[in-house]
Design a protein around this motif. Structure first.
Motif, PDB file in Angstrom:
ATOM      1  N   MET A   1       9.821  -3.119  10.702  1.00 15.11           N
ATOM      2  CA  MET A   1      10.915  -2.959  11.190  1.00 15.11           C
ATOM      3  C   MET A   1      11.832  -3.569  11.001  1.00 15.11           C
ATOM      4  O   MET A   1      12.044  -4.987  11.909  1.00 15.11           O
ATOM      5  N   VAL A   2      12.841  -2.799  10.634  1.00 15.39           N
ATOM      6  CA  VAL A   2      14.265  -3.828  10.517  1.00 15.39           C
ATOM      7  C   VAL A   2      15.676  -3.430  12.429  1.00 15.39           C
ATOM      8  O   VAL A   2      15.512  -2.417  12.296  1.00 15.39           O
ATOM      9  N   VAL A   3      15.748  -3.839  12.448  1.00 17.92           N
ATOM     10  CA  VAL A   3      16.755  -3.683  13.628  1.00 17.92           C
ATOM     11  C   VAL A   3      17.339  -4.481  13.276  1.00 17.92           C
ATOM     12  O   VAL A   3      18.155  -5.599  12.974  1.00 17.92           O
ATOM     13  N   THR A   4      18.983  -3.967  13.708  1.00 20.98           N
ATOM     14  CA  THR A   4      20.027  -3.489  13.191  1.00 20.98           C
ATOM     15  C   THR A   4      21.157  -3.280  14.679  1.00 20.98           C
ATOM     16  O   THR A   4      20.621  -3.020  15.740  1.00 20.98           O
ATOM     17  N   VAL A   5      22.183  -4.686  14.717  1.00 19.27           N
ATOM     18  CA  VAL A   5      22.731  -4.645  15.826  1.00 19.27           C
ATOM     19  C   VAL A   5      24.188  -4.811  15.418  1.00 19.27           C
ATOM     20  O   VAL A   5      24.744  -4.775  14.374  1.00 19.27           O
ATOM     21  N   LYS A   6      25.254  -3.640  16.445  1.00 17.95           N
ATOM     22  CA  LYS A   6      26.169  -3.053  16.343  1.00 17.95           C
ATOM     23  C   LYS A   6      27.277  -3.740  16.462  1.00 17.95           C
ATOM     24  O   LYS A   6      27.131  -5.155  17.153  1.00 17.95           O
ATOM     25  N   LYS A   7      28.729  -3.829  15.672  1.00 17.19           N
ATOM     26  CA  LYS A   7      28.910  -5.059  15.448  1.00 17.19           C
ATOM     27  C   LYS A   7      30.155  -4.122  16.199  1.00 17.19           C
ATOM     28  O   LYS A   7      30.774  -3.316  16.354  1.00 17.19           O
ATOM     29  N   ARG A   8      30.700  -5.535  17.321  1.00 21.21           N
ATOM     30  CA  ARG A   8      31.484  -4.580  18.014  1.00 21.21           C
ATOM     31  C   ARG A   8      33.643  -4.439  17.180  1.00 21.21           C
ATOM     32  O   ARG A   8      33.629  -5.500  16.346  1.00 21.21           O
ATOM     33  N   LYS A   9      33.441  -3.740  17.765  1.00 19.82           N
ATOM     34  CA  LYS A   9      35.288  -3.935  17.101  1.00 19.82           C
ATOM     35  C   LYS A   9      36.337  -4.524  17.553  1.00 19.82           C
ATOM     36  O   LYS A   9      36.292  -5.286  18.219  1.00 19.82           O
ATOM     37  N   ARG A  10      37.400  -5.325  16.400  1.00 20.04           N
ATOM     38  CA  ARG A  10      37.829  -6.592  16.700  1.00 20.04           C
ATOM     39  C   ARG A  10      39.587  -6.027  16.864  1.00 20.04           C
ATOM     40  O   ARG A  10      40.054  -5.318  16.319  1.00 20.04           O
ATOM     41  N   THR A  11      40.259  -5.587  18.552  1.00 25.56           N
ATOM     42  CA  THR A  11      41.278  -5.533  17.957  1.00 25.56           C
ATOM     43  C   THR A  11      42.280  -6.302  17.737  1.00 25.56           C
ATOM     44  O   THR A  11      42.069  -7.886  17.183  1.00 25.56           O
ATOM     45  N   LYS A  12      44.028  -5.619  17.406  1.00 26.96           N
ATOM     46  CA  LYS A  12      44.339  -6.267  16.208  1.00 26.96           C
ATOM     47  C   LYS A  12      45.183  -7.795  17.149  1.00 26.96           C
ATOM     48  O   LYS A  12      45.002  -8.804  16.651  1.00 26.96           O
ATOM     49  N   LEU A  13      44.988  -7.944  18.549  1.00 23.16           N
ATOM     50  CA  LEU A  13      45.502  -9.065  19.417  1.00 23.16           C
ATOM     51  C   LEU A  13      44.176  -9.801  19.097  1.00 23.16           C
ATOM     52  O   LEU A  13      44.594 -11.473  19.534  1.00 23.16           O
ATOM     53  N   GLY A  14      42.962  -9.715  18.840  1.00 30.22           N
ATOM     54  CA  GLY A  14      42.138 -10.873  18.734  1.00 30.22           C
ATOM     55  C   GLY A  14      41.787 -11.067  17.917  1.00 30.22           C
ATOM     56  O   GLY A  14      41.258 -12.407  17.187  1.00 30.22           O
ATOM     57  N   LYS A  15      42.400 -10.192  16.413  1.00 30.05           N
ATOM     58  CA  LYS A  15      42.359 -11.240  14.811  1.00 30.05           C
ATOM     59  C   LYS A  15      43.622 -11.995  14.890  1.00 30.05           C
ATOM     60  O   LYS A  15      43.485 -13.106  14.228  1.00 30.05           O
ATOM     61  N   ASP A  16      44.428 -12.010  15.559  1.00 32.59           N
ATOM     62  CA  ASP A  16      46.108 -12.469  15.334  1.00 32.59           C
ATOM     63  C   ASP A  16      45.769 -13.633  15.577  1.00 32.59           C
ATOM     64  O   ASP A  16      46.425 -13.608  17.161  1.00 32.59           O
ATOM     65  N   LYS A  17      45.727 -15.177  15.381  1.00 35.67           N
ATOM     66  CA  LYS A  17      45.544 -16.539  16.233  1.00 35.67           C
ATOM     67  C   LYS A  17      46.965 -17.002  16.144  1.00 35.67           C
ATOM     68  O   LYS A  17      47.091 -17.847  17.319  1.00 35.67           O
ATOM     69  N   ARG A  18      48.232 -16.283  15.296  1.00 33.78           N
ATOM     70  CA  ARG A  18      49.367 -16.796  15.879  1.00 33.78           C
ATOM     71  C   ARG A  18      50.146 -16.490  16.549  1.00 33.78           C
ATOM     72  O   ARG A  18      51.099 -17.180  17.372  1.00 33.78           O
ATOM     73  N   ARG A  19      49.321 -15.383  17.088  1.00 35.76           N
ATOM     74  CA  ARG A  19      50.660 -14.251  18.265  1.00 35.76           C
ATOM     75  C   ARG A  19      50.325 -16.015  20.417  1.00 35.76           C
ATOM     76  O   ARG A  19      48.857 -15.744  20.714  1.00 35.76           O
ATOM     77  N   LYS A  20      50.817 -17.272  20.646  1.00 32.16           N
ATOM     78  CA  LYS A  20      50.967 -17.943  21.112  1.00 32.16           C
ATOM     79  C   LYS A  20      51.505 -17.724  22.431  1.00 32.16           C
ATOM     80  O   LYS A  20      51.499 -18.229  23.319  1.00 32.16           O
ATOM     81  N   HIS A  21      52.160 -16.281  22.484  1.00 29.56           N
ATOM     82  CA  HIS A  21      53.620 -16.725  23.588  1.00 29.56           C
ATOM     83  C   HIS A  21      54.227 -15.691  23.404  1.00 29.56           C
ATOM     84  O   HIS A  21      54.034 -15.034  22.511  1.00 29.56           O
ATOM     85  N   ARG A  22      55.160 -15.008  24.955  1.00 25.57           N
ATOM     86  CA  ARG A  22      55.770 -13.772  24.170  1.00 25.57           C
ATOM     87  C   ARG A  22      56.935 -13.515  23.424  1.00 25.57           C
ATOM     88  O   ARG A  22      57.721 -14.943  23.662  1.00 25.57           O
ATOM     89  N   HIS A  23      57.430 -13.137  24.043  1.00 30.00           N
ATOM     90  CA  HIS A  23      59.123 -12.318  23.058  1.00 30.00           C
ATOM     91  C   HIS A  23      60.175 -11.674  23.649  1.00 30.00           C
ATOM     92  O   HIS A  23      59.398 -10.427  23.995  1.00 30.00           O
ATOM     93  N   TRP A  24      61.132 -11.967  23.427  1.00 32.30           N
ATOM     94  CA  TRP A  24      62.040 -11.168  24.835  1.00 32.30           C
ATOM     95  C   TRP A  24      62.692 -10.470  23.495  1.00 32.30           C
ATOM     96  O   TRP A  24      63.536 -11.420  23.361  1.00 32.30           O
ATOM     97  N   GLN A  25      63.483  -9.995  23.920  1.00 27.94           N
ATOM     98  CA  GLN A  25      64.347  -9.275  23.212  1.00 27.94           C
ATOM     99  C   GLN A  25      66.225  -9.051  24.312  1.00 27.94           C
ATOM    100  O   GLN A  25      65.485  -8.244  25.268  1.00 27.94           O
TER     101      GLN A  25
END
Length: 68
Positions: free
Chosen positions: A1-25
């Motif tokens: 019997m093989v048990v499959t584990v469902k992977k969580r979806k990653r958000t865009k913000l979670g993947k983006d390692k560049r975003r270290k600060h906020r931007h003000w326009q």
């Protein structure tokens, strides 16, 4: 019997390692209907720029808003 584990979806913000600060326009609205925008990473600098631009007689309004 093989048990499959469902992977969580990653958000865009979670993947983006560049975003270290906020931007003000800063958007400057002129009396002739033109617009100009500039982006800062420091809110204090953005507010200072907006206040400096308001002193000009050709500037109708300024706006500082956070962008992501």
């Amino acid at each position: 019997m093989v048990v499959t584990v469902k992977k969580r979806k990653r958000t865009k913000l979670g993947k983006d390692k560049r975003r270290k600060h906020r931007h003000w326009q800063v958007t400057v609205y002129y009396t002739d209907g033109e617009k100009f925008a500039r982006v800062y990473t420091d809110r204090a600098k953005a507010a200072k720029f907006a206040e400096r631009q308001k002193k000009s007689p050709v500037v109708k309004a300024t706006r500082v808003m956070q962008v992501d």
